[in-house]
Design a protein around this motif. Structure first.
Motif, PDB file in Angstrom:
ATOM      1  N   GLY A 100     -47.105  -7.614 -27.425  1.00 51.52           N
ATOM      2  CA  GLY A 100     -46.213  -7.449 -26.279  1.00 51.52           C
ATOM      3  C   GLY A 100     -45.067  -8.432 -26.226  1.00 51.52           C
ATOM      4  N   ALA A 101     -44.799  -9.136 -27.357  1.00 49.25           N
ATOM      5  CA  ALA A 101     -43.663 -10.059 -27.375  1.00 49.25           C
ATOM      6  C   ALA A 101     -42.382  -9.257 -27.502  1.00 49.25           C
ATOM      7  CB  ALA A 101     -43.801 -11.027 -28.546  1.00 49.25           C
ATOM      8  N   ARG A 102     -41.342  -9.672 -26.762  1.00 50.26           N
ATOM      9  CA  ARG A 102     -40.085  -8.940 -26.786  1.00 50.26           C
ATOM     10  C   ARG A 102     -38.921  -9.920 -26.770  1.00 50.26           C
ATOM     11  NH1 ARG A 102     -39.056  -5.788 -22.088  1.00 50.26           N
ATOM     12  NH2 ARG A 102     -40.749  -6.965 -21.133  1.00 50.26           N
ATOM     13  N   VAL A 103     -37.799  -9.473 -27.317  1.00 46.09           N
ATOM     14  CA  VAL A 103     -36.566 -10.257 -27.196  1.00 46.09           C
ATOM     15  C   VAL A 103     -35.919  -9.837 -25.887  1.00 46.09           C
ATOM     16  CG1 VAL A 103     -34.330 -10.764 -28.209  1.00 46.09           C
ATOM     17  CG2 VAL A 103     -36.262 -10.267 -29.687  1.00 46.09           C
ATOM     18  N   GLN A 104     -35.905 -10.730 -24.918  1.00 45.73           N
ATOM     19  CA  GLN A 104     -35.231 -10.382 -23.662  1.00 45.73           C
ATOM     20  C   GLN A 104     -34.311 -11.527 -23.246  1.00 45.73           C
ATOM     21  OE1 GLN A 104     -38.400  -9.493 -21.040  1.00 45.73           O
ATOM     22  NE2 GLN A 104     -39.591 -11.279 -21.616  1.00 45.73           N
ATOM     23  N   PRO A 105     -33.196 -11.159 -22.579  1.00 45.60           N
ATOM     24  CA  PRO A 105     -32.196 -12.178 -22.223  1.00 45.60           C
ATOM     25  C   PRO A 105     -32.834 -13.353 -21.507  1.00 45.60           C
ATOM     26  CG  PRO A 105     -31.410  -9.982 -21.689  1.00 45.60           C
ATOM     27  CD  PRO A 105     -32.818  -9.829 -22.132  1.00 45.60           C
TER      28      PRO A 105
ATOM     29  N   ARG B 191     -29.679 -18.872 -31.978  1.00 45.10           N
ATOM     30  CA  ARG B 191     -29.495 -20.039 -32.844  1.00 45.10           C
ATOM     31  C   ARG B 191     -29.448 -19.621 -34.310  1.00 45.10           C
ATOM     32  NH1 ARG B 191     -33.959 -23.213 -30.775  1.00 45.10           N
ATOM     33  NH2 ARG B 191     -33.936 -21.698 -29.101  1.00 45.10           N
ATOM     34  N   LEU B 192     -30.233 -18.603 -34.666  1.00 48.30           N
ATOM     35  CA  LEU B 192     -30.173 -18.117 -36.050  1.00 48.30           C
ATOM     36  C   LEU B 192     -28.833 -17.463 -36.330  1.00 48.30           C
ATOM     37  CD1 LEU B 192     -33.738 -16.589 -36.443  1.00 48.30           C
ATOM     38  CD2 LEU B 192     -32.876 -18.670 -37.471  1.00 48.30           C
ATOM     39  N   ALA B 193     -28.246 -16.843 -35.287  1.00 48.45           N
ATOM     40  CA  ALA B 193     -26.970 -16.145 -35.475  1.00 48.45           C
ATOM     41  C   ALA B 193     -25.889 -17.104 -35.960  1.00 48.45           C
ATOM     42  CB  ALA B 193     -26.542 -15.480 -34.175  1.00 48.45           C
ATOM     43  N   ALA B 194     -25.994 -18.376 -35.607  1.00 49.75           N
ATOM     44  CA  ALA B 194     -25.020 -19.363 -36.060  1.00 49.75           C
ATOM     45  C   ALA B 194     -25.009 -19.444 -37.582  1.00 49.75           C
ATOM     46  CB  ALA B 194     -25.316 -20.724 -35.463  1.00 49.75           C
ATOM     47  N   PHE B 195     -26.101 -19.036 -38.209  1.00 51.70           N
ATOM     48  CA  PHE B 195     -26.184 -19.071 -39.668  1.00 51.70           C
ATOM     49  C   PHE B 195     -26.159 -17.657 -40.239  1.00 51.70           C
ATOM     50  CE2 PHE B 195     -28.054 -22.908 -38.117  1.00 51.70           C
ATOM     51  CZ  PHE B 195     -27.584 -23.866 -38.989  1.00 51.70           C
ATOM     52  N   ASP B 196     -25.682 -16.690 -39.431  1.00 52.60           N
ATOM     53  CA  ASP B 196     -25.719 -15.287 -39.836  1.00 52.60           C
ATOM     54  C   ASP B 196     -27.143 -14.807 -40.020  1.00 52.60           C
ATOM     55  OD1 ASP B 196     -23.214 -14.331 -39.727  1.00 52.60           O
ATOM     56  OD2 ASP B 196     -22.657 -14.964 -41.742  1.00 52.60           O
ATOM     57  N   GLY B 197     -28.071 -15.489 -39.396  1.00 54.24           N
ATOM     58  CA  GLY B 197     -29.473 -15.112 -39.531  1.00 54.24           C
ATOM     59  C   GLY B 197     -29.839 -14.013 -38.540  1.00 54.24           C
ATOM     60  N   THR B 198     -30.942 -13.335 -38.824  1.00 58.95           N
ATOM     61  CA  THR B 198     -31.395 -12.275 -37.926  1.00 58.95           C
ATOM     62  C   THR B 198     -32.862 -12.482 -37.580  1.00 58.95           C
ATOM     63  OG1 THR B 198     -31.982 -10.940 -39.826  1.00 58.95           O
ATOM     64  CG2 THR B 198     -29.822 -10.544 -38.852  1.00 58.95           C
ATOM     65  N   LEU B 199     -33.279 -11.844 -36.505  1.00 62.60           N
ATOM     66  CA  LEU B 199     -34.671 -11.944 -36.070  1.00 62.60           C
ATOM     67  C   LEU B 199     -35.146 -10.557 -35.671  1.00 62.60           C
ATOM     68  CD1 LEU B 199     -36.208 -14.527 -33.706  1.00 62.60           C
ATOM     69  CD2 LEU B 199     -36.293 -12.156 -33.029  1.00 62.60           C
ATOM     70  N   SER B 200     -36.349 -10.201 -36.108  1.00 61.62           N
ATOM     71  CA  SER B 200     -36.903  -8.939 -35.621  1.00 61.62           C
ATOM     72  C   SER B 200     -38.361  -9.158 -35.238  1.00 61.62           C
ATOM     73  CB  SER B 200     -36.769  -7.845 -36.681  1.00 61.62           C
ATOM     74  OG  SER B 200     -37.529  -8.200 -37.804  1.00 61.62           O
ATOM     75  N   VAL B 201     -38.779  -8.405 -34.245  1.00 59.82           N
ATOM     76  CA  VAL B 201     -40.120  -8.578 -33.699  1.00 59.82           C
ATOM     77  C   VAL B 201     -40.856  -7.255 -33.763  1.00 59.82           C
ATOM     78  CG1 VAL B 201     -41.437  -9.241 -31.666  1.00 59.82           C
ATOM     79  CG2 VAL B 201     -39.207 -10.266 -32.079  1.00 59.82           C
ATOM     80  N   THR B 202     -42.080  -7.262 -34.304  1.00 59.41           N
ATOM     81  CA  THR B 202     -42.947  -6.114 -34.072  1.00 59.41           C
ATOM     82  C   THR B 202     -44.166  -6.653 -33.348  1.00 59.41           C
ATOM     83  OG1 THR B 202     -44.046  -6.421 -36.173  1.00 59.41           O
ATOM     84  CG2 THR B 202     -42.261  -4.848 -36.136  1.00 59.41           C
ATOM     85  N   SER B 203     -44.406  -6.128 -32.161  1.00 58.63           N
ATOM     86  CA  SER B 203     -45.471  -6.665 -31.331  1.00 58.63           C
ATOM     87  C   SER B 203     -45.990  -5.600 -30.388  1.00 58.63           C
ATOM     88  CB  SER B 203     -44.926  -7.872 -30.561  1.00 58.63           C
ATOM     89  OG  SER B 203     -45.943  -8.450 -29.795  1.00 58.63           O
TER      90      SER B 203
END
Lengths: 214, 442
Positions: B387-392, B402-414
């Protein structure tokens, strides 16, 4: 007692020399970098080495790696590592070789002179000196463990002091109880944790640390 | 053998799908022609102000239509085709129209509609008619009696029937001739089998060439994204510096002040009251210990010493050791990333593990770090309640920024009930491993 010191900051190095010599130890050499430390340890074979983790030329964990390398070549060489911070990872690496005294203390413990000198002597005698911070980290990580939670508050205190490497006599003095009472607590702790009992103080310490590391 | 039939079956399925797609695209290209003509007419009549509100609707329809083609082509080519449209302002008609008219993508879409209705129709039409004629030939032995009579041979009045109407290309008169003619289905099927994937690929490439963003549009989008991530980075850095300043001010600095006071006081009363002076000195020593502990925590938050000592592998191992609960760590890196990337990766993993400890109710967690195709990949998983989610405003959102500063990405499956896996990717180069004068300490 012959001591080798490795510390790159002159102020602290001189302080350590003064402090140890004031307590009747003989500083045979004080070095300020990793390669010299290895040479000094291998030529002098001191009774104990007091080593700063971070040394030139890399300014990383050169002191620790040099000490471990020296202990590989001179099995059982007692080493006391000093550091501005403690890492369980490093404690584990130091404890990996089960032979000879090891210590791992925060630098600031030097300010409690009596305790510090006691730790140096203990390590020189083949004992253990773990920083309370390391022990605290180990214990807090396992705070909810079933066997540990069965210990009484007093047994917890004894366990903590034992993990720091103190002898039963030292624990008795510290907690102002009799040696016999400490012996009883230690017996109970070993029973509750399912560890084999041992007569030897340091072997008990190592058993407890190994249990907490698990 | 079985594997071979499997492969053939898959190939046949793919060609059938492509043929159906070709038929659909044929109709779509005709519909597109209609749409394009209506749009051009509407633009031509734009002086007739009442018609103006229709324009955005028409353009939006064209865009949806083009998006569908982008999806189809992307699916076939296996690479995503991003939409090149500039963001539209909300509300008023005229600003919207201005952006629409000023966006080169609008005009490229329009051009595409007409190319698609000609060249596109030709490509899909050929693919579809190859399939259709294969069927036509193959079916002749069954269908010849119902074909219309196109000719009558003069001598005996024999009735000649034709598959291709009065073009008379395939003429049959009876069952044997129908059977003979149906043999042509074999080369036709072979041609269909060979040509369909090629034709459809050419069609997809054409779609991509006309509908993918131009280099200029890509650069514009990239600049926007960089400006945004730079602003966020600057904000984060500033906030971090403020935090450090506050920590120093309220922590170590305050303790040093009180230390000075204790020492001063001790100095004053040393002669008269040595016992109280001793107490003050003990207090002062206590105070140095606390100041040092606070400085240590602060340093750990800025750049953990173990990261400097041991790199990402050692530092993550150290975090895992301090984690309440079991954490399996696997690190496979052929070298070390640059220090800023290494630090970002470390803090990302540390924060993900903190989240696990705080929210996941997990028994076990694992961390995997590896390097693949120019990307540093970090995966943190647990067997918790999910039930983890990316929310504002959430922790994962901050991590993503913070990863975006390095062109990094994040994905969650939960999924609810777990397990949770957070995957992070950071583009970076690795330096060759540093040679150490010491043997490995394991």
């Amino acid at each position: 007692m012959r001591v080798v010191i490795a510390e790159d900051l002159a102020l602290l190095r001189d302080g350590l020399i003064r402090l140890l010599e004031a307590h009747g130890m003989q500083v045979v050499e004080a070095v300020d970098n990793g390669p010299s430390l290895l040479r000094a340890l291998l030529t002098h074979r001191p009774d104990v080495a007091v080593v700063d983790v971070r040394l030139p030329p890399d300014h990383t964990d050169e002191g620790l790696r040099t000490a471990i390398e020296a202990r590989r070549q001179v099995p059982g060489l007692p080493v006391l590592i000093l550091s501005q911070y403690v890492e369980q990872l490093y404690a584990r690496e130091l404890l990996a070789a089960q032979e000879g005294g090891v210590g791992y203390l925060l630098k600031e413990r030097v300010s409690d002179v009596a305790q510090f000198v006691d730790a140096v002597r203990r390590v020189a005698d083949g004992g253990t000196a773990m920083d309370p911070e390391v022990v605290h980290q180990l214990l807090s990580k396992r705070a909810h463990d079933e066997p540990l939670s069965r210990l009484t508050a007093r047994e917890h205190e004894v366990l903590t002091l034992m993990a720091e490497g103190r002898t039963n006599a030292a624990i008795a003095a510290r907690l102002s109880v009799t040696l016999k009472a400490v012996d009883k607590h230690v017996g109970n702790i070993f029973l509750k944790l399912g560890l084999p009992a041992s007569e030897d103080d340091n072997r008990r310490v190592l058993a407890v640390l190994a249990y907490l590391e698990k | 053998m079985q594997a071979l039939t499997g492969v053939t079956r898959a190939a046949a399925r793919q060609r059938l799908r492509l043929t159906v797609r070709a038929a659909g695209l044929m109709f779509a290209s005709c519909a597109g022609l209609l749409l394009g003509s209506v749009l051009i007419t509407a633009i031509g009549m734009a002086w007739f102000v009442v018609l103006l509100p229709v324009l955005p609707i028409l353009v939006a329809t064209v865009r949806r239509f083009a998006d569908a083609h982008r999806r189809w082509a992307a699916e076939l080519l296996g690479t995503p085709i991003p939409a090149p449209y500039r963001p539209l302002p909300d509300g008023r008609l005229f600003p919207r129209l201005r952006v629409l008219a000023g966006d080169p993508a609008t005009w490229r879409d329009l051009a595409w509609l007409f190319v698609n209705a000609t060249a596109g129709l030709l490509l899909t039409g050929v693919a579809f008619s190859l399939a259709l004629s294969t069927l036509g030939f193959a079916g002749l032995p069954l269908t010849w009696p119902i074909l219309p009579v196109e000719f009558t041979a003069p001598p005996d009045g024999q009735e000649l029937r034709s598959l291709t109407g009065d073009w008379g290309l395939v003429v049959v008169s009876d069952w044997p001739s129908a059977l003979l003619a149906s043999v042509q289905a074999i080369p036709m099927a072979a041609l269909w089998w060979w040509a369909t994937p090629h034709l459809m690929r050419v069609h997809a490439r054409m779609t991509r060439a006309l509908l993918a963003p131009t280099d200029a549009a890509m650069l514009t989008a990239r600049v926007e994204q960089l400006a945004e991530s730079r602003a966020e980075t600057v904000d984060t850095q500033a906030a971090e510096l403020r935090r450090i300043e506050r920590d120093l001010h309220d922590g170590a600095q305050a303790r040093l002040v009180s230390l000075g006071m204790s020492l001063g006081l001790a100095e004053e009363i040393l002669a008269n009251n040595p016992e109280a002076a001793r107490e003050l000195l003990a207090e002062a020593r206590e105070s140095t210990g606390q100041a040092l502990a606070e400085l240590r925590d602060l340093v750990r938050g800025i750049h953990p010493p173990v990261l400097a000592d041991r790199g990402l592998a050692g530092a993550v191992q150290a975090v895992a050791l301090a984690h309440p609960g079991e954490v399996d760590v696997t690190v496979e890196l052929p070298g070390r990333p640059d220090a800023p990337v290494e630090s970002a990766a470390y803090f990302a993993v540390a924060e993900a593990l903190t989240n696990v400890a705080k929210h996941a109710h997990a028994n076990r967690a694992w961390v995997q770090i590896w390097y693949d195709g120019g990307l540093l990949k970090l995966a943190v998983g647990d067997d918790g309640r999910g039930g983890a989610r990316v929310q504002p405003g959430g922790g994962l959102h901050g991590l993503e920024r913070r990863l975006a500063a390095f062109d990094g990405t994040l994905s969650v499956t939960s999924p609810p009930g777990g397990p949770t896996v957070i995957t992070m990717e950071l583009p970076c180069a690795l330096s060759s491993p540093k040679t150490s004068p010491f043997s490995a300490t394991d």
